[in-house]
Design a protein around this motif. Sequence first.
Motif, PDB file in Angstrom:
ATOM      1  N   GLU A  73       0.803  -1.228   0.000  1.00  0.00           N
ATOM      2  CA  GLU A  73       0.000   0.000   0.000  1.00  0.00           C
ATOM      3  C   GLU A  73       0.832   1.272   0.000  1.00  0.00           C
ATOM      4  N   ASP A  74       1.588   1.544   1.045  1.00  0.00           N
ATOM      5  CA  ASP A  74       2.402   2.767   1.120  1.00  0.00           C
ATOM      6  C   ASP A  74       3.864   2.417   0.907  1.00  0.00           C
ATOM      7  N   TYR A  75       4.334   2.544  -0.324  1.00  0.00           N
ATOM      8  CA  TYR A  75       5.735   2.220  -0.572  1.00  0.00           C
ATOM      9  C   TYR A  75       6.416   3.336  -1.356  1.00  0.00           C
ATOM     10  N   ASP A  76       7.713   3.523  -1.049  1.00  0.00           N
ATOM     11  CA  ASP A  76       8.477   4.616  -1.646  1.00  0.00           C
ATOM     12  C   ASP A  76       9.627   4.121  -2.510  1.00  0.00           C
ATOM     13  N   PHE A  77       9.663   2.819  -2.784  1.00  0.00           N
ATOM     14  CA  PHE A  77      10.759   2.260  -3.563  1.00  0.00           C
ATOM     15  C   PHE A  77      10.351   2.114  -5.026  1.00  0.00           C
ATOM     16  N   ASP A  78      11.354   1.925  -5.887  1.00  0.00           N
ATOM     17  CA  ASP A  78      11.088   1.607  -7.281  1.00  0.00           C
ATOM     18  C   ASP A  78      10.890   0.108  -7.435  1.00  0.00           C
ATOM     19  N   PRO A 197       7.712  19.752   8.366  1.00  0.00           N
ATOM     20  CA  PRO A 197       7.687  20.762   9.427  1.00  0.00           C
ATOM     21  C   PRO A 197       6.608  21.829   9.225  1.00  0.00           C
ATOM     22  N   TYR A 198       5.962  21.829   8.072  1.00  0.00           N
ATOM     23  CA  TYR A 198       4.959  22.858   7.762  1.00  0.00           C
ATOM     24  C   TYR A 198       3.534  22.310   7.855  1.00  0.00           C
ATOM     25  N   ASP A 199       3.325  21.289   8.680  1.00  0.00           N
ATOM     26  CA  ASP A 199       1.992  20.713   8.910  1.00  0.00           C
ATOM     27  C   ASP A 199       1.402  20.055   7.673  1.00  0.00           C
ATOM     28  N   PHE A 200       2.223  19.348   6.942  1.00  0.00           N
ATOM     29  CA  PHE A 200       1.740  18.474   5.874  1.00  0.00           C
ATOM     30  C   PHE A 200       1.823  17.036   6.377  1.00  0.00           C
ATOM     31  N   PHE A 201       0.932  16.185   5.872  1.00  0.00           N
ATOM     32  CA  PHE A 201       0.918  14.795   6.312  1.00  0.00           C
ATOM     33  C   PHE A 201       0.621  13.886   5.124  1.00  0.00           C
ATOM     34  N   ARG A 202       1.375  12.795   5.036  1.00  0.00           N
ATOM     35  CA  ARG A 202       1.173  11.839   3.948  1.00  0.00           C
ATOM     36  C   ARG A 202       0.106  10.833   4.377  1.00  0.00           C
ATOM     37  N   ILE A 203      -1.103  10.981   3.860  1.00  0.00           N
ATOM     38  CA  ILE A 203      -2.206  10.133   4.286  1.00  0.00           C
ATOM     39  C   ILE A 203      -2.322   8.864   3.457  1.00  0.00           C
ATOM     40  N   TYR A 217     -13.286  14.411   8.084  1.00  0.00           N
ATOM     41  CA  TYR A 217     -12.844  13.024   7.968  1.00  0.00           C
ATOM     42  C   TYR A 217     -14.062  12.124   7.932  1.00  0.00           C
ATOM     43  N   VAL A 218     -14.090  11.224   6.971  1.00  0.00           N
ATOM     44  CA  VAL A 218     -15.207  10.286   6.812  1.00  0.00           C
ATOM     45  C   VAL A 218     -14.715   8.904   7.219  1.00  0.00           C
ATOM     46  N   ARG A 219     -15.410   8.272   8.163  1.00  0.00           N
ATOM     47  CA  ARG A 219     -14.989   6.964   8.663  1.00  0.00           C
ATOM     48  C   ARG A 219     -15.029   5.900   7.572  1.00  0.00           C
ATOM     49  N   GLY A 220     -14.142   4.907   7.726  1.00  0.00           N
ATOM     50  CA  GLY A 220     -14.092   3.786   6.799  1.00  0.00           C
ATOM     51  C   GLY A 220     -12.933   2.899   7.189  1.00  0.00           C
ATOM     52  N   GLU A 221     -12.608   1.915   6.364  1.00  0.00           N
ATOM     53  CA  GLU A 221     -11.492   1.020   6.682  1.00  0.00           C
ATOM     54  C   GLU A 221     -10.225   1.833   6.891  1.00  0.00           C
ATOM     55  N   GLY A 222      -9.968   2.718   5.975  1.00  0.00           N
ATOM     56  CA  GLY A 222      -8.911   3.705   6.178  1.00  0.00           C
ATOM     57  C   GLY A 222      -9.560   5.071   6.376  1.00  0.00           C
ATOM     58  N   VAL A 235      -7.638   7.714   2.837  1.00  0.00           N
ATOM     59  CA  VAL A 235      -6.607   7.565   3.860  1.00  0.00           C
ATOM     60  C   VAL A 235      -6.249   6.077   3.912  1.00  0.00           C
ATOM     61  N   SER A 236      -4.975   5.736   3.843  1.00  0.00           N
ATOM     62  CA  SER A 236      -4.590   4.330   3.875  1.00  0.00           C
ATOM     63  C   SER A 236      -4.816   3.757   5.270  1.00  0.00           C
ATOM     64  N   ARG A 237      -5.025   2.468   5.336  1.00  0.00           N
ATOM     65  CA  ARG A 237      -5.256   1.802   6.622  1.00  0.00           C
ATOM     66  C   ARG A 237      -4.097   2.039   7.575  1.00  0.00           C
ATOM     67  N   ARG A 238      -2.864   1.997   7.038  1.00  0.00           N
ATOM     68  CA  ARG A 238      -1.686   2.123   7.888  1.00  0.00           C
ATOM     69  C   ARG A 238      -1.481   3.539   8.421  1.00  0.00           C
ATOM     70  N   LYS A 239      -2.078   4.525   7.754  1.00  0.00           N
ATOM     71  CA  LYS A 239      -1.882   5.923   8.165  1.00  0.00           C
ATOM     72  C   LYS A 239      -3.036   6.446   9.026  1.00  0.00           C
ATOM     73  N   LYS A 240      -4.122   5.688   9.101  1.00  0.00           N
ATOM     74  CA  LYS A 240      -5.345   6.175   9.748  1.00  0.00           C
ATOM     75  C   LYS A 240      -5.120   6.591  11.194  1.00  0.00           C
TER      76      LYS A 240
END
Length: 248
Positions: A73-78, A197-203, A217-222, A235-240
């Motif tokens: 789901e949340d990956y940063d690699f090639d 540092p500027y209040d951004f978040f990777r959801i 925010y709307v409830r759900g699995e994520g 929103v991903s499950r891992r970031k919720k």
Amino acid sequence: METIKAILVDDNMNSLQNLRQKLDEFCPDVSVLAASQSPEEAIGLVRQLNPDVLFLDIEMPRINGFRMLDELEDYDFDVIFTTAYNHYAIDAIRISAFDYLTKPIAIKDLQNAVERLAATRELQTRQKFEVLRQSFSDVRGQDNRIALPTSEGLEFIVIGQIVRIESNSNYCRLHLVDGKSLVITRLLKDFESLLLPYDFFRIHHSHLVNLKYVRKYVRGEGGQVVMQNGDIIDVSRRKKEEFLKLFG
């Protein structure tokens, strides 16, 4: 040249050993962190070791390569797919894989893929340092500007004007308060490290949001967030859990 950290995944032991041998012998810039025949085990290894690239077989029992990426789901690699089946090429392109190598993997094809990956990473690193240099400030606030490299030079954007940033393979689209958007050849993880540092978040794997523009925010699995401009983003499950903690 910076070492490229790799994880190899293939259910066939011979293929796995063959690929590792070729990387060790002909691609000295690649460091193999781990190799696994089990997609389930590989998911844990990826989360633990944080590789730069995943050499991934597609046709595997229980969980194939595409399903494994969905699980991560949340990956940063090639991703460089390794497969004996040409008919997966279109699917690989669709999910923005870095490359697609057909077994038996030719040494030259492998070297070319690694060289292109190294060149891409080096360019991204140079661009990242340029942005950091241009945007450095002792006072952090959303009134600050960041300098973003474009084909014409640098474009200066006020941080507070960015509503969200959406990733698509090797480039990102910045959505601004005035409704305009800007495409930048940069990975989302680069923006994440710069704007945290500027209040951004990777959801989500593909989305970085400015928290000051989150309206609902709307409830759900994520779950989902609704931005002030009406955009709805998963929103991903891992970031919720981490995301909800930011709002108490």
